[in-house]
Design a protein around this motif. Structure first.
Motif, PDB file in Angstrom:
ATOM      1  N   ILE A 168      98.427 -37.877   0.082  1.00 13.66           N
ATOM      2  CA  ILE A 168      96.974 -37.651   0.092  1.00 13.66           C
ATOM      3  C   ILE A 168      96.311 -38.407  -1.061  1.00 13.66           C
ATOM      4  N   GLN A 169      96.953 -38.368  -2.257  1.00 13.20           N
ATOM      5  CA  GLN A 169      96.330 -38.953  -3.454  1.00 13.20           C
ATOM      6  C   GLN A 169      96.535 -40.467  -3.557  1.00 13.20           C
ATOM      7  N   LYS A 170      97.788 -40.925  -3.261  1.00 16.70           N
ATOM      8  CA  LYS A 170      98.105 -42.347  -3.497  1.00 16.70           C
ATOM      9  C   LYS A 170      98.427 -43.126  -2.225  1.00 16.70           C
ATOM     10  N   GLY A 171      98.655 -42.419  -1.116  1.00 18.14           N
ATOM     11  CA  GLY A 171      99.009 -43.112   0.131  1.00 18.14           C
ATOM     12  C   GLY A 171     100.481 -43.503   0.228  1.00 18.14           C
ATOM     13  N   THR A 172     101.327 -43.013  -0.708  1.00 22.26           N
ATOM     14  CA  THR A 172     102.767 -43.356  -0.636  1.00 22.26           C
ATOM     15  C   THR A 172     103.469 -42.445   0.376  1.00 22.26           C
ATOM     16  N   LYS A 173     104.345 -43.057   1.176  1.00 20.85           N
ATOM     17  CA  LYS A 173     104.911 -42.285   2.293  1.00 20.85           C
ATOM     18  C   LYS A 173     106.417 -42.447   2.482  1.00 20.85           C
ATOM     19  N   LEU A 174     107.048 -43.356   1.753  1.00 21.16           N
ATOM     20  CA  LEU A 174     108.458 -43.707   1.983  1.00 21.16           C
ATOM     21  C   LEU A 174     109.383 -42.489   1.921  1.00 21.16           C
ATOM     22  N   VAL A 175     109.262 -41.707   0.846  1.00 27.04           N
ATOM     23  CA  VAL A 175     110.157 -40.551   0.665  1.00 27.04           C
ATOM     24  C   VAL A 175     109.841 -39.475   1.696  1.00 27.04           C
ATOM     25  N   LEU A 176     108.547 -39.258   1.951  1.00 26.92           N
ATOM     26  CA  LEU A 176     108.141 -38.211   2.894  1.00 26.92           C
ATOM     27  C   LEU A 176     108.738 -38.475   4.284  1.00 26.92           C
ATOM     28  N   GLU A 177     108.766 -39.754   4.705  1.00 24.11           N
ATOM     29  CA  GLU A 177     109.355 -40.096   6.007  1.00 24.11           C
ATOM     30  C   GLU A 177     110.809 -39.641   6.093  1.00 24.11           C
ATOM     31  N   GLN A 178     111.555 -39.891   5.014  1.00 21.97           N
ATOM     32  CA  GLN A 178     112.981 -39.519   5.028  1.00 21.97           C
ATOM     33  C   GLN A 178     113.169 -38.012   4.899  1.00 21.97           C
ATOM     34  N   VAL A 179     112.330 -37.365   4.096  1.00 23.34           N
ATOM     35  CA  VAL A 179     112.455 -35.912   3.899  1.00 23.34           C
ATOM     36  C   VAL A 179     112.197 -35.177   5.219  1.00 23.34           C
ATOM     37  N   VAL A 180     111.185 -35.644   5.953  1.00 24.65           N
ATOM     38  CA  VAL A 180     110.871 -35.028   7.251  1.00 24.65           C
ATOM     39  C   VAL A 180     112.088 -35.119   8.182  1.00 24.65           C
ATOM     40  N   THR A 181     112.747 -36.291   8.187  1.00 20.51           N
ATOM     41  CA  THR A 181     113.942 -36.459   9.027  1.00 20.51           C
ATOM     42  C   THR A 181     115.093 -35.596   8.511  1.00 20.51           C
ATOM     43  N   SER A 182     115.202 -35.441   7.180  1.00 19.66           N
ATOM     44  CA  SER A 182     116.236 -34.558   6.603  1.00 19.66           C
ATOM     45  C   SER A 182     116.037 -33.109   7.065  1.00 19.66           C
ATOM     46  N   ILE A 183     114.787 -32.658   7.050  1.00 21.07           N
ATOM     47  CA  ILE A 183     114.473 -31.293   7.504  1.00 21.07           C
ATOM     48  C   ILE A 183     114.905 -31.131   8.968  1.00 21.07           C
ATOM     49  N   ALA A 184     114.586 -32.165   9.787  1.00 19.59           N
ATOM     50  CA  ALA A 184     114.953 -32.125  11.209  1.00 19.59           C
ATOM     51  C   ALA A 184     116.466 -32.036  11.364  1.00 19.59           C
ATOM     52  N   SER A 185     117.191 -32.805  10.571  1.00 17.34           N
ATOM     53  CA  SER A 185     118.655 -32.845  10.664  1.00 17.34           C
ATOM     54  C   SER A 185     119.278 -31.501  10.263  1.00 17.34           C
ATOM     55  N   VAL A 186     118.742 -30.910   9.196  1.00 12.67           N
ATOM     56  CA  VAL A 186     119.243 -29.601   8.740  1.00 12.67           C
ATOM     57  C   VAL A 186     118.983 -28.539   9.815  1.00 12.67           C
ATOM     58  N   ALA A 187     117.765 -28.544  10.383  1.00  8.12           N
ATOM     59  CA  ALA A 187     117.428 -27.567  11.444  1.00  8.12           C
ATOM     60  C   ALA A 187     118.330 -27.759  12.658  1.00  8.12           C
ATOM     61  N   ASP A 188     118.569 -29.018  13.010  1.00 10.60           N
ATOM     62  CA  ASP A 188     119.399 -29.340  14.176  1.00 10.60           C
ATOM     63  C   ASP A 188     120.817 -28.781  14.017  1.00 10.60           C
ATOM     64  N   THR A 189     121.358 -28.872  12.801  1.00 10.21           N
ATOM     65  CA  THR A 189     122.714 -28.363  12.548  1.00 10.21           C
ATOM     66  C   THR A 189     122.715 -26.838  12.400  1.00 10.21           C
ATOM     67  N   ALA A 190     121.694 -26.301  11.705  1.00 11.97           N
ATOM     68  CA  ALA A 190     121.667 -24.852  11.415  1.00 11.97           C
ATOM     69  C   ALA A 190     121.314 -24.010  12.638  1.00 11.97           C
ATOM     70  N   GLU A 191     120.611 -24.607  13.607  1.00 17.07           N
ATOM     71  CA  GLU A 191     120.200 -23.912  14.834  1.00 17.07           C
ATOM     72  C   GLU A 191     119.475 -22.603  14.512  1.00 17.07           C
TER      73      GLU A 191
END
Length: 764
Positions: A168-191
């Protein structure tokens, strides 16, 4: 760049020459580089280590502990590029050595990567730590992930909140893209274990999809859509329904803007996959969205790749043009294909398969256009996944079309059938071929008797004969290679892979014959006789065990579906089948025991003496000391079931009163679910007819029978929808009405068994 070219060359060398040769040469150099004060050497050493993992798999596995402990130290390296390379190495090893890597290093690796994700000063390192965490969790067994779930979620959530603010403040998105996918991966495994954390993430994820509408945020938005749908799938319909309507509206809004999206927009493939997951979550309720979804999906699935035939000079001029791949055809000519769009096309075909599978008759409106798209793609040799999905779709589409009546179904099958048979004859890739053969067998099961005409049978017979002859020829060639002076462990490994691939094709030949025998019965036997000598050759005593296993399976099918006519082949298979009951290979024993069971059940009077002869052999297998070990249990259970079938269908071949007490002591079966149903049904027959041997004097055997029923329920030996479940529940209810006997039966069960009896009563 030179670095990327070097990594790629190392990877190819390791895969081509093997770890036995490559690792000793490279290991020394890598260790020296990792101790060099210049960060470039340490970086290069770690990237080299990542590159050789696949090719040196076997050799590195033995020293993995030493390698991982050493690499983890570099996550603390003073130089960010080295920390990045360490993340890369951990992520690559998590993939190359899964799931062993996760089992051995779950605690060290997950905590080290989470700590590295806190590296706020270096976004690339943070993002790569999150990427490595994705690799780690994707292949991590659920049971190992659960103890760390709280800590993982806490770190991922705090990082997401910080990075959302930065966006929101700086427009940087690189880490957020990967973190979102990490959350998806954890949810996918944890069910379902992810349910408590659902409300922590969903509002923020919905906020991103709603607001990240700028062109530069397309990838973030696509990944967030993927994350939401994966979380929905993990937590299930009940929890997800509170947000399902909002999510569907967000997806629909994006979908209606689809025509404005550029062809290379990353959101397209994420959207297509997300719709399919929403279909899995919502089930039949998803049908209403098909009119919106199908247009763009069919458009993507219909992408035609750019292809070209070029001479060497033209190819060199084009090599800089990204996205072209070339195959050298000789004579200074190359065939080129532009790969852009092929992955999206493969994903779209996969989603069409998903809709057909999930919605069944609800998808019928679209079956015709999908079949017209899919059938020609059976010759689409540019992409294996597209071929795989197309063949998988065929029986599913027939199931969908069934609701339109036999005429519509037959027309659709005629459109598919020739193409499928031709593909079986011409497909060069064994993985794709096996899937096409499997799908063809499933189609025959759907269509049944009359679905193949004489020309089909003629062509198919020739193809199957060719596959069997090729199977024997390949085995001979491998034996010749084993006598070669260059033969070593590595050659044997490669020959074993070839053998596994050949055997898998043999299993699919068996699948096709099974579907034909079960549909056409004995009238197909004259056609089968051109294959008979080859099938007889499979069960010769000197053949490898997989040949004998699958040869017996084919004769099992003939006995089961083509009796009493099957007995005319008895001279070829009966003696080998009886001898195989006590074979050293459990797979061969299982096939032989199943054969005896179907002889008793379907074979007719001619098989009586052979059932009598088989009985002591079956008992010998059942009573051997290692009968219930993991590798032997399926064969043993088939033997127990075969004894039950002989008593039930050929009672005059055996002293039933003498054998019954032994048979009861071997129950229940719980590994082979199909045979478990047979044994429980026979047990119900015996109890319902008040068999004195089974019930015992004054019903003294009932506590033991209760124990068998309870253990069967615990091991889910019988599905609750099976009629046998009702019969078992009725047995229990009858005892329930006689107070003292009920108390006696229940009191001898442990707590788990008592709960299982209650579960049985509730379900039936």
């Amino acid at each position: 760049s030179n670095a990327v070219a070097g990594e790629s060359a190392l990877d190819r060398m390791a895969c081509g020459l093997g770890g036995k040769l490559v690792l000793p040469m490279i290991k020394e150099h890598i260790m020296q580089m990792l101790q060099n004060p210049d960060w470039k050497y340490r970086h290069a050493g770690l990237m080299a280590l990542s590159a050789i993992g696949e090719g040196c798999h076997q050799q590195m596995e033995g020293i993995l502990n030493e390698i991982v402990n050493f690499v983890l130290l570099f996550l603390q390296d003073p130089h960010p590029r080295v920390r990045y390379a360490a993340c890369n190495a951990i992520g690559q090893m998590a993939t190359d050595f899964a799931p062993g890597f996760q089992k051995k290093f779950h605690e060290k690796a997950s905590s080290a990567l989470l700590q590295t994700m806190e590296d706020q000063g270096n976004q690339r390192v943070q993002a790569h730590a999150a990427a490595a965490l994705i690799n780690f969790t994707e292949d991590c067994p659920k049971s190992l992930l659960i103890p760390y779930l709280d800590n993982l979620v806490k770190h991922l959530h705090s990082t997401m909140v910080i990075k959302l603010q930065e966006l929101i403040q700086k427009g940087t998105k690189l880490v957020l893209e990967q973190v979102v996918t990490s959350i998806a991966s954890v949810a996918d495994t944890a069910e379902e274990k992810f349910v408590p954390y659902y409300d922590l993430f969903m509002p923020s994820l919905k906020h991103i999809v709603e607001n990240a509408v700028q062109k530069e945020l397309r990838l973030l938005r696509g990944k967030t859509i993927e994350c939401i749908s994966l979380i929905g799938l993990a937590v299930g319909k009940e929890k997800f329904m509170q947000d399902a309507s909002d999510v569907m509206q967000l997806l629909l809004k994006t979908q209606t803007d689809f025509s404005d999206l550029e062809d290379d927009d990353p959101q397209i493939s994420y959207m297509i996959s997300a719709w399919a997951r929403m279909c899995k979550i919502l089930g039949k309720e998803f049908q209403q969205y098909l009119p919106v979804v199908m247009g763009p999906l069919m458009k993507t699935a219909s992408i035609k790749p750019e292809v070209a035939l070029l001479d060497t000079q033209d190819m060199e001029n084009m090599s800089d043009d990204d996205g072209w791949e070339f195959v050298n055809l000789g004579d200074q000519q190359s065939f080129g294909i532009k790969t852009a769009g092929l992955e999206e096309k493969a994903t779209a075909c996969q989603m069409l398969v998903c809709y057909a599978k999930e919605l069944k008759e609800g998808f019928v409106e679209y079956t015709e256009q999908v079949v017209k798209l899919m059938v020609p793609l059976l010759k689409f040799y540019f992409h294996d996944d597209i071929l795989l999905m197309n063949s998988t779709s065929m029986p599913l589409l027939l199931e969908c079309a069934r609701v339109r009546g036999p005429e519509y179904l037959t027309q659709m099958w005629h459109f598919m059938c020739d193409a499928l048979i031709k593909a079986i004859g011409t497909e060069p890739d064994s993985d794709v071929l096996s899937e096409i053969m499997h799908s063809f067998a499933k189609c025959i099961e759907v269509m049944g008797d009359g679905c193949l005409n004489n020309e089909h049978f003629e062509e198919l017979g020739g193809i199957l004969k060719g596959k069997l002859e090729e199977h024997f020829k390949n085995q001979e060639l491998r034996q010749v290679k084993r006598q070669d002076e260059d033969y070593d462990e590595q050659v044997e490994e490669s020959l074993q892979d070839e053998d596994d691939s050949d055997v898998y094709i043999l299993t699919k030949v068996s699948d096709i014959l099974h579907s034909i025998f079960s549909s056409y019965k004995e009238k197909v036997l004259p056609w089968f006789e051109r294959l008979l000598p080859l099938i007889v050759n499979l069960i010769c005593p000197h053949r490898p065990w997989p040949d004998r296993q699958w040869g017996l399976c084919i004769f099992d099918d003939i006995v089961e579906h083509c009796s009493p006519s099957s007995f005319k082949y008895a001279e070829y298979f009966l003696r080998p089948m009886l001898q195989s009951i006590c074979d050293n290979s459990p797979e061969v024993r299982q096939a032989a025991a199943y054969g005896v069971g179907v002889m008793a059940q379907f074979g007719g009077d001619s098989y009586r003496p052979f059932c009598t002869e088989a009985l002591p052999l079956l008992v010998r297998v059942i009573q051997s000391p290692d009968a219930k070990t993991k590798e032997n249990v399926n064969a043993t259970e088939n033997c127990i079931s075969a004894v039950g079938k002989i008593m039930k269908f050929k009672p005059d071949c055996v002293n039933v009163e003498e054998v019954l007490p032994h048979w009861l002591s071997w129950l229940p079966l719980h590994e082979d679910k199909e045979e478990a149903v047979h044994t429980f049904n026979y047990l119900c027959d015996l109890i319902e007819s008040n068999n004195p041997v089974v019930l015992g004097p004054n019903n003294s055997n009932l506590p033991r029978i209760f124990s068998i029923i309870a253990d069967g329920e615990i091991h889910e030996a019988i599905k609750h929808e099976d009629p046998c479940t009702k019969r078992l529940a009725n047995v229990v209810r009858q005892v329930q009405t006689s107070g003292g006997l009920w108390t006696e039966c229940i009191s001898q069960l442990n707590a788990d068994q008592q709960a299982a009896i209650q579960e049985l009563l509730n379900s039936a």
